[in-house]
Scaffold this motif. Structure first.
Motif, PDB file in Angstrom:
ATOM      1  N   ARG A 155      -8.754  -1.671  -0.439  1.00 40.48           N
ATOM      2  CA  ARG A 155      -8.057  -2.800  -1.036  1.00 40.48           C
ATOM      3  C   ARG A 155      -8.811  -4.101  -0.809  1.00 40.48           C
ATOM      4  N   ALA A 156      -8.710  -4.963  -1.811  1.00 38.67           N
ATOM      5  CA  ALA A 156      -9.295  -6.302  -1.711  1.00 38.67           C
ATOM      6  C   ALA A 156      -8.280  -7.241  -1.075  1.00 38.67           C
ATOM      7  N   GLN A 157      -8.744  -8.402  -0.645  1.00 36.82           N
ATOM      8  CA  GLN A 157      -7.873  -9.432  -0.080  1.00 36.82           C
ATOM      9  C   GLN A 157      -6.819  -9.841  -1.116  1.00 36.82           C
ATOM     10  N   GLU A 158      -7.255  -9.965  -2.371  1.00 37.45           N
ATOM     11  CA  GLU A 158      -6.337 -10.320  -3.453  1.00 37.45           C
ATOM     12  C   GLU A 158      -5.921  -9.044  -4.169  1.00 37.45           C
ATOM     13  N   LYS A 159      -4.631  -8.813  -4.266  1.00 38.55           N
ATOM     14  CA  LYS A 159      -4.126  -7.582  -4.887  1.00 38.55           C
ATOM     15  C   LYS A 159      -4.518  -7.520  -6.353  1.00 38.55           C
ATOM     16  N   GLY A 160      -4.805  -6.303  -6.792  1.00 40.96           N
ATOM     17  CA  GLY A 160      -5.135  -6.085  -8.191  1.00 40.96           C
ATOM     18  C   GLY A 160      -6.604  -6.250  -8.525  1.00 40.96           C
TER      19      GLY A 160
END
Length: 162
Positions: free
Chosen positions: A118-123
Protein backbone atom coordinates in the motif's frame (compact mmCIF):
# COMPACT_ATOMS: atom_id res chain seq x y z
CA UNK A 1 41.70 29.59 39.12
CA UNK A 2 40.47 31.16 35.87
CA UNK A 3 42.31 28.62 33.70
CA UNK A 4 40.72 25.70 35.59
CA UNK A 5 37.25 27.10 34.92
CA UNK A 6 38.02 27.53 31.20
CA UNK A 7 39.30 23.95 30.97
CA UNK A 8 36.18 22.64 32.73
CA UNK A 9 33.95 24.58 30.35
CA UNK A 10 35.86 23.22 27.32
CA UNK A 11 35.63 19.65 28.62
CA UNK A 12 31.89 20.14 29.25
CA UNK A 13 31.35 21.47 25.73
CA UNK A 14 33.32 18.60 24.18
CA UNK A 15 31.38 16.05 26.26
CA UNK A 16 28.03 17.64 25.30
CA UNK A 17 29.00 17.63 21.63
CA UNK A 18 30.05 13.97 21.81
CA UNK A 19 26.85 12.95 23.61
CA UNK A 20 24.69 14.86 21.11
CA UNK A 21 26.39 13.16 18.15
CA UNK A 22 26.07 9.72 19.75
CA UNK A 23 22.36 10.25 20.46
CA UNK A 24 21.75 11.59 16.96
CA UNK A 25 23.45 8.56 15.45
CA UNK A 26 21.60 6.05 17.66
CA UNK A 27 18.13 7.58 17.40
CA UNK A 28 18.09 9.31 13.99
CA UNK A 29 20.82 8.26 11.57
CA UNK A 30 20.95 4.53 12.22
CA UNK A 31 17.16 3.88 12.22
CA UNK A 32 16.76 6.07 9.13
CA UNK A 33 19.42 4.10 7.27
CA UNK A 34 17.80 0.80 8.30
CA UNK A 35 14.41 1.97 6.98
CA UNK A 36 16.00 3.12 3.74
CA UNK A 37 17.79 -0.22 3.22
CA UNK A 38 14.58 -2.15 3.95
CA UNK A 39 12.69 0.03 1.46
CA UNK A 40 15.42 -0.50 -1.13
CA UNK A 41 15.04 -4.28 -0.79
CA UNK A 42 11.27 -4.00 -1.32
CA UNK A 43 11.67 -1.75 -4.37
CA UNK A 44 14.43 -3.96 -5.81
CA UNK A 45 12.09 -6.97 -5.64
CA UNK A 46 9.26 -4.98 -7.22
CA UNK A 47 11.42 -3.66 -10.07
CA UNK A 48 12.91 -7.09 -10.77
CA UNK A 49 9.45 -8.70 -10.81
CA UNK A 50 8.09 -5.94 -13.07
CA UNK A 51 11.01 -6.31 -15.47
CA UNK A 52 10.51 -10.09 -15.52
CA UNK A 53 6.86 -9.50 -16.47
CA UNK A 54 8.07 -7.26 -19.30
CA UNK A 55 10.48 -9.99 -20.43
CA UNK A 56 7.48 -12.34 -20.77
CA UNK A 57 5.69 -9.68 -22.84
CA UNK A 58 8.73 -9.22 -25.10
CA UNK A 59 9.24 -5.57 -24.09
CA UNK A 60 12.63 -6.24 -22.48
CA UNK A 61 15.24 -8.92 -23.07
CA UNK A 62 16.18 -11.25 -20.25
CA UNK A 63 18.08 -9.54 -17.44
CA UNK A 64 20.02 -11.11 -14.64
CA UNK A 65 20.23 -9.51 -11.22
CA UNK A 66 23.81 -8.33 -11.81
CA UNK A 67 22.62 -6.16 -14.70
CA UNK A 68 20.08 -4.32 -12.59
CA UNK A 69 21.77 -1.76 -10.39
CA UNK A 70 20.04 0.45 -7.84
CA UNK A 71 21.33 3.44 -5.95
CA UNK A 72 19.80 5.48 -3.15
CA UNK A 73 19.01 9.05 -4.10
CA UNK A 74 17.90 10.10 -0.60
CA UNK A 75 21.24 11.82 -0.04
CA UNK A 76 20.28 14.19 -2.87
CA UNK A 77 16.65 14.83 -1.94
CA UNK A 78 16.81 14.55 1.84
CA UNK A 79 16.36 12.13 4.72
CA UNK A 80 13.29 9.93 4.52
CA UNK A 81 12.83 10.06 0.75
CA UNK A 82 12.36 6.46 -0.39
CA UNK A 83 13.46 6.84 -3.99
CA UNK A 84 16.02 4.81 -5.89
CA UNK A 85 17.75 5.08 -9.24
CA UNK A 86 18.06 2.00 -11.42
CA UNK A 87 20.01 1.44 -14.57
CA UNK A 88 20.00 -1.38 -17.06
CA UNK A 89 21.77 -1.94 -20.38
CA UNK A 90 19.86 -0.04 -23.05
CA UNK A 91 20.32 -2.90 -25.54
CA UNK A 92 17.94 -5.00 -23.41
CA UNK A 93 15.03 -2.63 -24.12
CA UNK A 94 12.81 -3.58 -27.09
CA UNK A 95 10.41 -0.59 -27.01
CA UNK A 96 10.77 3.17 -26.98
CA UNK A 97 11.63 4.88 -23.70
CA UNK A 98 8.18 6.54 -23.30
CA UNK A 99 6.50 3.19 -23.98
CA UNK A 100 8.80 1.44 -21.53
CA UNK A 101 7.94 4.01 -18.89
CA UNK A 102 4.23 3.32 -19.36
CA UNK A 103 4.47 -0.50 -19.33
CA UNK A 104 6.95 -0.51 -16.43
CA UNK A 105 4.65 1.78 -14.43
CA UNK A 106 1.74 -0.58 -15.12
CA UNK A 107 3.83 -3.62 -14.15
CA UNK A 108 4.92 -1.96 -10.90
CA UNK A 109 1.30 -1.05 -10.14
CA UNK A 110 0.24 -4.67 -10.78
CA UNK A 111 3.02 -5.91 -8.50
CA UNK A 112 1.89 -3.49 -5.81
CA UNK A 113 -1.70 -4.71 -6.01
CA UNK A 114 -0.86 -8.43 -6.19
CA UNK A 115 1.46 -8.22 -3.19
CA UNK A 116 -0.83 -5.91 -1.18
CA UNK A 117 1.80 -3.19 -0.91
CA UNK A 118 0.00 0.00 0.00
CA UNK A 119 0.98 3.58 -0.70
CA UNK A 120 0.79 6.40 1.85
CA UNK A 121 -2.16 7.79 -0.14
CA UNK A 122 -4.97 5.29 -0.64
CA UNK A 123 -5.85 4.34 -4.17
CA UNK A 124 -2.39 5.00 -5.61
CA UNK A 125 0.36 2.62 -6.60
CA UNK A 126 3.08 2.22 -4.01
CA UNK A 127 5.72 2.55 -6.74
CA UNK A 128 6.01 5.51 -9.12
CA UNK A 129 8.56 6.06 -11.86
CA UNK A 130 9.62 9.65 -11.41
CA UNK A 131 12.14 9.93 -14.25
CA UNK A 132 13.60 7.88 -17.11
CA UNK A 133 16.50 8.75 -19.40
CA UNK A 134 19.27 7.24 -21.48
CA UNK A 135 22.90 8.01 -20.81
CA UNK A 136 25.44 6.31 -23.07
CA UNK A 137 24.67 2.58 -23.11
CA UNK A 138 22.52 2.60 -19.94
CA UNK A 139 18.85 3.29 -19.40
CA UNK A 140 18.31 5.04 -16.07
CA UNK A 141 15.04 5.37 -14.19
CA UNK A 142 14.03 6.53 -10.73
CA UNK A 143 11.40 4.71 -8.69
CA UNK A 144 9.78 6.30 -5.64
CA UNK A 145 8.28 4.05 -2.96
CA UNK A 146 5.33 6.03 -1.59
CA UNK A 147 5.45 4.51 1.86
CA UNK A 148 5.81 7.72 3.87
CA UNK A 149 4.73 11.35 3.75
CA UNK A 150 8.25 12.58 2.98
CA UNK A 151 8.33 10.61 -0.27
CA UNK A 152 4.82 11.78 -1.21
CA UNK A 153 5.94 15.39 -0.67
CA UNK A 154 9.05 14.69 -2.78
CA UNK A 155 6.79 13.49 -5.59
CA UNK A 156 4.63 16.62 -5.24
CA UNK A 157 7.77 18.77 -5.46
CA UNK A 158 8.83 16.97 -8.64
CA UNK A 159 5.40 17.61 -10.17
CA UNK A 160 5.76 21.31 -9.39
CA UNK A 161 9.13 21.39 -11.15
CA UNK A 162 7.59 20.06 -14.36
Amino acid sequence: MNIVLIIQILIGLIAAFAIYNLMHYLFVTRPSKKRLLAAQRVVNQAVMAALQALVKDGKVSQLNEEELHSEMIAHIWGRGVMAFEYHIPVDRVRVSIPDLRDVLSAALSDYSQKNHIRAQEKGKSAFVITDMWQLDDRLHFDVAYLVNLTTVEYLDDLKRLH
